[in-house]
Design a protein around this motif. Structure first.
Motif, PDB file in Angstrom:
ATOM      1  N   TRP A  15      18.050  -2.123  63.100  1.00 29.53           N
ATOM      2  CA  TRP A  15      19.323  -2.408  62.716  1.00 29.53           C
ATOM      3  C   TRP A  15      19.832  -3.525  63.004  1.00 29.53           C
ATOM      4  CZ3 TRP A  15      21.495   1.277  58.876  1.00 29.53           C
ATOM      5  CH2 TRP A  15      20.525   2.646  58.470  1.00 29.53           C
ATOM      6  N   ARG A  16      20.696  -4.361  62.124  1.00 38.61           N
ATOM      7  CA  ARG A  16      21.614  -5.291  62.588  1.00 38.61           C
ATOM      8  C   ARG A  16      23.101  -4.828  62.152  1.00 38.61           C
ATOM      9  NH1 ARG A  16      18.181  -9.252  58.969  1.00 38.61           N
ATOM     10  NH2 ARG A  16      16.285  -9.554  60.177  1.00 38.61           N
ATOM     11  N   GLU A  17      24.003  -5.444  62.793  1.00 41.35           N
ATOM     12  CA  GLU A  17      25.543  -5.326  62.674  1.00 41.35           C
ATOM     13  C   GLU A  17      25.876  -5.561  61.130  1.00 41.35           C
ATOM     14  OE1 GLU A  17      27.909  -4.063  64.693  1.00 41.35           O
ATOM     15  OE2 GLU A  17      26.254  -4.067  66.251  1.00 41.35           O
ATOM     16  N   GLY A  18      25.290  -6.435  60.540  1.00 45.55           N
ATOM     17  CA  GLY A  18      25.457  -6.577  59.020  1.00 45.55           C
ATOM     18  C   GLY A  18      24.951  -5.544  58.153  1.00 45.55           C
ATOM     19  N   ASP A  19      24.059  -4.503  58.676  1.00 46.12           N
ATOM     20  CA  ASP A  19      23.575  -3.551  57.862  1.00 46.12           C
ATOM     21  C   ASP A  19      24.850  -2.531  57.691  1.00 46.12           C
ATOM     22  OD1 ASP A  19      21.184  -4.771  57.821  1.00 46.12           O
ATOM     23  OD2 ASP A  19      20.335  -3.703  59.428  1.00 46.12           O
ATOM     24  N   PHE A  20      25.554  -2.507  58.779  1.00 44.21           N
ATOM     25  CA  PHE A  20      26.520  -1.241  58.545  1.00 44.21           C
ATOM     26  C   PHE A  20      27.564  -0.990  57.496  1.00 44.21           C
ATOM     27  CE2 PHE A  20      26.561  -0.239  63.522  1.00 44.21           C
ATOM     28  CZ  PHE A  20      25.412  -0.393  63.630  1.00 44.21           C
ATOM     29  N   ALA A  21      28.001  -2.079  57.000  1.00 47.31           N
ATOM     30  CA  ALA A  21      28.778  -2.052  55.762  1.00 47.31           C
ATOM     31  C   ALA A  21      28.071  -1.578  54.506  1.00 47.31           C
ATOM     32  CB  ALA A  21      29.561  -3.477  55.565  1.00 47.31           C
ATOM     33  N   PRO A  22      26.795  -2.239  54.175  1.00 52.87           N
ATOM     34  CA  PRO A  22      26.094  -1.533  53.056  1.00 52.87           C
ATOM     35  C   PRO A  22      25.719  -0.312  53.283  1.00 52.87           C
ATOM     36  CG  PRO A  22      25.055  -3.527  53.878  1.00 52.87           C
ATOM     37  CD  PRO A  22      26.373  -3.432  54.672  1.00 52.87           C
ATOM     38  N   PHE A  23      25.281   0.219  54.580  1.00 51.77           N
ATOM     39  CA  PHE A  23      25.089   1.502  54.971  1.00 51.77           C
ATOM     40  C   PHE A  23      26.291   2.351  54.698  1.00 51.77           C
ATOM     41  CE2 PHE A  23      23.804   4.908  58.047  1.00 51.77           C
ATOM     42  CZ  PHE A  23      22.699   5.543  57.216  1.00 51.77           C
ATOM     43  N   ALA A  24      27.488   1.949  55.177  1.00 53.58           N
ATOM     44  CA  ALA A  24      28.570   2.928  54.772  1.00 53.58           C
ATOM     45  C   ALA A  24      28.794   2.984  53.297  1.00 53.58           C
ATOM     46  CB  ALA A  24      29.844   2.483  55.564  1.00 53.58           C
ATOM     47  N   ALA A  25      28.551   2.087  52.578  1.00 54.57           N
ATOM     48  CA  ALA A  25      28.987   2.282  51.209  1.00 54.57           C
ATOM     49  C   ALA A  25      27.715   3.187  50.568  1.00 54.57           C
ATOM     50  CB  ALA A  25      28.775   0.808  50.540  1.00 54.57           C
ATOM     51  N   LEU A  26      26.760   3.123  50.895  1.00 55.44           N
ATOM     52  CA  LEU A  26      25.431   3.676  50.259  1.00 55.44           C
ATOM     53  C   LEU A  26      25.947   5.257  50.835  1.00 55.44           C
ATOM     54  CD1 LEU A  26      22.856   4.880  51.775  1.00 55.44           C
ATOM     55  CD2 LEU A  26      22.366   2.806  51.529  1.00 55.44           C
ATOM     56  N   ASN A  27      26.461   5.750  52.001  1.00 53.49           N
ATOM     57  CA  ASN A  27      26.904   6.924  52.451  1.00 53.49           C
ATOM     58  C   ASN A  27      27.921   7.460  51.822  1.00 53.49           C
ATOM     59  OD1 ASN A  27      24.451   7.385  54.316  1.00 53.49           O
ATOM     60  ND2 ASN A  27      25.254   6.054  56.009  1.00 53.49           N
ATOM     61  N   PRO A  74      14.671  -7.830  41.779  1.00 53.56           N
ATOM     62  CA  PRO A  74      15.974  -8.091  41.498  1.00 53.56           C
ATOM     63  C   PRO A  74      16.904  -7.479  42.378  1.00 53.56           C
ATOM     64  CG  PRO A  74      14.690  -6.003  40.369  1.00 53.56           C
ATOM     65  CD  PRO A  74      13.915  -6.899  41.098  1.00 53.56           C
ATOM     66  N   VAL A  75      16.599  -6.846  43.445  1.00 51.84           N
ATOM     67  CA  VAL A  75      17.642  -6.307  44.475  1.00 51.84           C
ATOM     68  C   VAL A  75      16.978  -7.408  45.670  1.00 51.84           C
ATOM     69  CG1 VAL A  75      18.124  -4.442  45.991  1.00 51.84           C
ATOM     70  CG2 VAL A  75      17.481  -4.154  43.480  1.00 51.84           C
ATOM     71  N   SER A  76      18.141  -7.480  46.632  1.00 53.31           N
ATOM     72  CA  SER A  76      17.761  -8.471  47.728  1.00 53.31           C
ATOM     73  C   SER A  76      18.454  -7.783  49.019  1.00 53.31           C
ATOM     74  CB  SER A  76      17.896  -9.874  47.716  1.00 53.31           C
ATOM     75  OG  SER A  76      19.577  -9.862  47.371  1.00 53.31           O
ATOM     76  N   GLY A  77      17.978  -8.110  50.098  1.00 53.32           N
ATOM     77  CA  GLY A  77      18.837  -7.607  51.171  1.00 53.32           C
ATOM     78  C   GLY A  77      18.602  -6.361  51.822  1.00 53.32           C
ATOM     79  N   PHE A  78      19.529  -5.673  52.672  1.00 47.60           N
ATOM     80  CA  PHE A  78      19.363  -4.394  52.792  1.00 47.60           C
ATOM     81  C   PHE A  78      19.624  -3.191  51.858  1.00 47.60           C
ATOM     82  CE2 PHE A  78      21.932  -0.551  54.217  1.00 47.60           C
ATOM     83  CZ  PHE A  78      21.044  -0.155  55.395  1.00 47.60           C
ATOM     84  N   ILE A  79      18.515  -2.145  51.884  1.00 46.40           N
ATOM     85  CA  ILE A  79      18.955  -1.344  50.730  1.00 46.40           C
ATOM     86  C   ILE A  79      18.930   0.127  51.381  1.00 46.40           C
ATOM     87  CG2 ILE A  79      17.682  -2.656  48.917  1.00 46.40           C
ATOM     88  CD1 ILE A  79      15.110  -1.090  49.685  1.00 46.40           C
ATOM     89  N   GLY A  80      18.967   0.415  52.496  1.00 45.57           N
ATOM     90  CA  GLY A  80      18.866   1.692  53.133  1.00 45.57           C
ATOM     91  C   GLY A  80      17.776   1.956  54.276  1.00 45.57           C
ATOM     92  N   PHE A  81      17.482   3.143  54.558  1.00 46.70           N
ATOM     93  CA  PHE A  81      16.473   3.283  55.636  1.00 46.70           C
ATOM     94  C   PHE A  81      15.272   3.999  54.931  1.00 46.70           C
ATOM     95  CE2 PHE A  81      19.309   7.142  56.508  1.00 46.70           C
ATOM     96  CZ  PHE A  81      18.268   8.006  56.556  1.00 46.70           C
ATOM     97  N   VAL A  82      14.103   3.721  55.653  1.00 49.45           N
ATOM     98  CA  VAL A  82      12.799   4.379  55.594  1.00 49.45           C
ATOM     99  C   VAL A  82      12.060   4.522  56.958  1.00 49.45           C
ATOM    100  CG1 VAL A  82      10.623   4.722  54.484  1.00 49.45           C
ATOM    101  CG2 VAL A  82      12.645   3.988  52.978  1.00 49.45           C
ATOM    102  N   TRP A 101      14.123   8.974  53.925  1.00 51.17           N
ATOM    103  CA  TRP A 101      14.745   7.937  53.468  1.00 51.17           C
ATOM    104  C   TRP A 101      15.839   8.057  52.810  1.00 51.17           C
ATOM    105  CZ3 TRP A 101       9.744   9.874  52.151  1.00 51.17           C
ATOM    106  CH2 TRP A 101       9.984  10.999  51.102  1.00 51.17           C
ATOM    107  N   ARG A 102      16.681   7.025  52.654  1.00 47.74           N
ATOM    108  CA  ARG A 102      18.088   7.038  52.148  1.00 47.74           C
ATOM    109  C   ARG A 102      18.230   5.444  51.504  1.00 47.74           C
ATOM    110  NH1 ARG A 102      22.812   9.426  55.350  1.00 47.74           N
ATOM    111  NH2 ARG A 102      21.394  10.973  55.454  1.00 47.74           N
ATOM    112  N   LEU A 103      18.121   5.448  50.134  1.00 49.23           N
ATOM    113  CA  LEU A 103      18.414   4.278  49.505  1.00 49.23           C
ATOM    114  C   LEU A 103      19.620   4.227  48.793  1.00 49.23           C
ATOM    115  CD1 LEU A 103      14.767   3.294  48.331  1.00 49.23           C
ATOM    116  CD2 LEU A 103      15.757   2.795  50.723  1.00 49.23           C
ATOM    117  N   GLY A 104      20.208   2.907  48.795  1.00 49.93           N
ATOM    118  CA  GLY A 104      21.309   2.582  47.936  1.00 49.93           C
ATOM    119  C   GLY A 104      21.014   2.967  46.357  1.00 49.93           C
ATOM    120  N   ARG A 105      21.823   3.074  45.497  1.00 47.47           N
ATOM    121  CA  ARG A 105      21.342   3.242  43.970  1.00 47.47           C
ATOM    122  C   ARG A 105      20.609   2.184  43.199  1.00 47.47           C
ATOM    123  NH1 ARG A 105      25.857   6.030  40.468  1.00 47.47           N
ATOM    124  NH2 ARG A 105      27.148   5.635  42.212  1.00 47.47           N
TER     125      ARG A 105
END
Length: 184
Positions: A15-27, A74-82, A101-105
């Motif tokens: 994980w990187r710091e930049g993953d935290f905001a999109p992870f929070a959005a999916l959570n 069609p999707v790029s960057g961080f999408i969640g975890f597996v 796993w937990r991925l954004g929609r």
């Protein structure tokens, strides 16, 4: 040493710091968290990401951050975890290694969960030497159950259980358990 895994379209990495905001959005997304007892606020999500990152740093593997690395997707960057985890509760099937796993929609329906999970399973069986990997989810989580079945995992209804971290009376308490033995 932290293991990173590449597939045809994805990177499983620490994980990187930049993953935290999109992870929070999916959570915080009610649809993503539909089969969990509650959505997570930003602080809870960050705490979870920090703990996952700590586990990966300690043992070299875990719930890896997943990013789409193929430019034609069609999707790029961080999408969640597996990845892989040792559940922290007692049940008839523990101790064990689980895959989850937990991925954004935006990443749903594109085969990313299955692709990343296959790579994680390969790591569990070939690098860790695990004899079996399990997966579990709330009984009504048909999307996750479909991924488990695509991975070749099987379910015996006698293995289903009430998750000890889910409140009595919650419709999410009953969980199904899927198993996959190591390839012969």
């Amino acid at each position: 040493m932290v293991t990173e895994i590449a597939t045809a379209r994805l990177r499983l990495r620490n994980w990187r710091e930049g993953d935290f905001a999109p992870f929070a959005a999916l959570n915080a997304d009610p649809e993503v968290m539909r089969h969990f007892p509650a959505r997570l606020d930003r602080a809870e999500s960050d705490d979870l990401a920090v703990e996952i990152r700590r586990r990966i740093a300690r043992q070299g593997w875990g719930f890896w951050a997943v990013e789409v690395a193929a430019p034609e997707e069609p999707v790029s960057g961080f999408i969640g975890f597996v990845g892989l985890n040792r559940p922290g509760f007692e049940a008839h099937f523990t101790p064990c290694i689980e895959i989850g796993w937990r991925l954004g929609r935006a990443a749903w329906g594109r085969g990313y969960a299955t692709e990343a999970a296959r790579a994680a399973l390969d790591f569990a069986f070939h690098d860790l030497g695990e004899p079996e990997v399990v997966a579990f989810t709330a009984a009504g989580n048909d999307r996750s159950r479909a991924v488990m079945e695509r991975l070749g995992m099987s379910r015996d209804p006698a293995d289903d259980f009430d998750h000890p971290a889910v409140s009595e009376g919650s419709p999410l308490r009953r969980h199904v358990l899927y198993r996959l033995p190591a390839p012969a």
